[in-house]
Design an enzyme around this catalytic site. Structure first.
Site, PDB file in Angstrom:
ATOM      1  CB  ILE A  18      -0.593   6.061   1.441  1.00 47.45           C
ATOM      2  CG1 ILE A  18       0.733   6.753   1.593  1.00 47.45           C
ATOM      3  CG2 ILE A  18      -0.270   4.665   1.112  1.00 47.45           C
ATOM      4  CD1 ILE A  18       1.480   6.405   2.702  1.00 47.45           C
ATOM      5  CG  MET A  19      -4.794   5.625  -3.195  1.00 53.91           C
ATOM      6  SD  MET A  19      -6.170   6.632  -2.643  1.00 53.91           S
ATOM      7  CE  MET A  19      -5.635   7.780  -1.625  1.00 53.91           C
ATOM      8  CG  HIS A  20      -2.827   2.885   3.615  1.00 58.33           C
ATOM      9  ND1 HIS A  20      -1.792   1.950   3.831  1.00 58.33           N
ATOM     10  CD2 HIS A  20      -2.721   3.934   4.331  1.00 58.33           C
ATOM     11  CE1 HIS A  20      -0.714   3.020   4.493  1.00 58.33           C
ATOM     12  NE2 HIS A  20      -1.400   4.167   4.560  1.00 58.33           N
ATOM     13  CG  ASP A  21      -8.686   1.623   3.823  1.00 56.20           C
ATOM     14  OD1 ASP A  21      -7.573   1.033   4.393  1.00 56.20           O
ATOM     15  OD2 ASP A  21      -9.369   2.446   4.508  1.00 56.20           O
ATOM     16  CB  THR A  71      -0.777   0.080   1.263  1.00 63.40           C
ATOM     17  OG1 THR A  71      -0.327   0.033   2.342  1.00 63.40           O
ATOM     18  CG2 THR A  71      -1.739  -1.126   1.225  1.00 63.40           C
TER      19      THR A  71
END
Ligand SMILES: [Ca+2]
Length: 319
Positions: A244-247, A201
């Site tokens: 940051i596009m963790h999900d 991620t």
């Protein structure tokens, strides 16, 4: 004579378990407008902020985007409440940063989150896929309450953990740190688990050009995502976390073929430990002798992710 009936086109059944949450909101938005998937329920849990807010944020978001999907309220604390849980300041007091959604005034699912998860699994007849982008408390509670549930789930896609490193502590990722007992239950449940952790991620960062492309689509979905990205850029410029596009990457790992590459490992969550509490132990060297139980994300494609996200946003103009 050839059989001319069209192939039956089956929409995938998706349940989103989340703590909305800026990047949760992007994940939900993308999932709502993914081509071959139907979001059948959203369940909310504590995490980025209190569950009362994450649930209200989820409900306001889906209604704002024109979806009637039920939203169920879930756990307000981890399975083992050590009294150490507090909201994540990086999502702002509301959980959605500076983004304000209209208050839809709607009501929640009559069932609580674990019961709503079970109901969705029963209705989906073995086809339910769960994207969990928060502490896994709701999922674990559902597994404890309904022991047959793990065998009824087609896939459990988790944003959480890491092979190496952490963002809550040196060794623990936020979601797993918030409820390691729940993560342990999920990993060992027998449900097909897919863990998208910080290892990948952290490489999934959007920039101002991406935000402009999204905003240019001009729909409600586009504006929500672009406004969240603008909040993230301001947070980054103030010394906080980047966009940051963790999900959303965890959602893409389920919904965007080829975006994330997985490898099977034995995984467990550290539920004790002076320095490693909340760490996900990933047995990359096979030293434990335990059978692999989790598909762990080991690589991801940023261009593929960006293309998928933009396609979902563009589709919001057509539905
Ligand atoms: Ca989240």
């Amino acid at each position: 004579m050839a059989d001319c009936r069209p192939c039956e086109y089956v929409m995938r059944k998706i349940l989103m378990d989340c703590d909305v949450g800026t990047d949760d909101a992007i994940a939900i938005t993308a999932a709502l407008f993914t081509e071959d998937a139907e979001v059948v329920a959203v369940t909310a849990v504590f995490g980025n902020t209190f569950v009362e807010r994450t649930a209200r944020n989820a409900l306001n978001l889906v209604r704002h985007l024109g979806s009637s999907v039920p939203v169920a309220v879930g756990a307000s604390a981890p399975l083992k409440d050590r009294g150490n849980i507090k909201p994540d300041v990086s999502h702002g007091e509301s959980g959605l940063g500076t983004v304000t959604l209209p208050d839809c005034g709607g009501s929640f699912h009559s069932l609580n989150a674990p019961a709503a998860i079970y109901e969705a699994a029963v209705k989906a007849s073995g086809e339910l896929e769960i994207i969990a982008t928060a502490p896994l408390t709701n999922i674990a509670m559902a597994f404890l309450l309904y022991p047959e549930l793990p065998s009824m789930i087609r896939g459990l896609y988790i944003m959480g953990g890491a092979i190496d490193g952490g963002n809550m502590t040196r060794t623990a990722e936020f979601n797993t740190w918030n409820d390691p007992e729940a993560a342990r239950i999920a990993f060992s449940s027998g449900a097909p688990c897919f863990m998208t952790g910080l290892d990948v991620t952290r490489n999934t960062i959007l920039n101002e050009d991406d935000a402009r492309a999204v905003r240019g689509v001009g729909t409600k979905a586009a504006l929500v995502v672009a406004d969240i990205l603008d909040f993230m850029f301001a947070r980054r410029d103030a010394g906080g976390e980047d966009a940051i596009m963790h999900d959303a990457l965890a959602a893409a790992s389920a919904l965007c073929p080829g975006c994330v590459e997985f490898r099977e490992y034995y995984v467990d969550a550290e539920c004790e430990g002076r320095y490693t509490f909340g760490h996900t132990f990933v047995d990359t060297r096979g030293r434990t002798g335990n059978k692999p139980n989790v598909n762990v994300a080991v690589a991801s494609s940023l261009p593929t992710f960006k293309r998928w996200l933009l396609e979902c946003i563009e589709r919001s103009a057509r539905v």
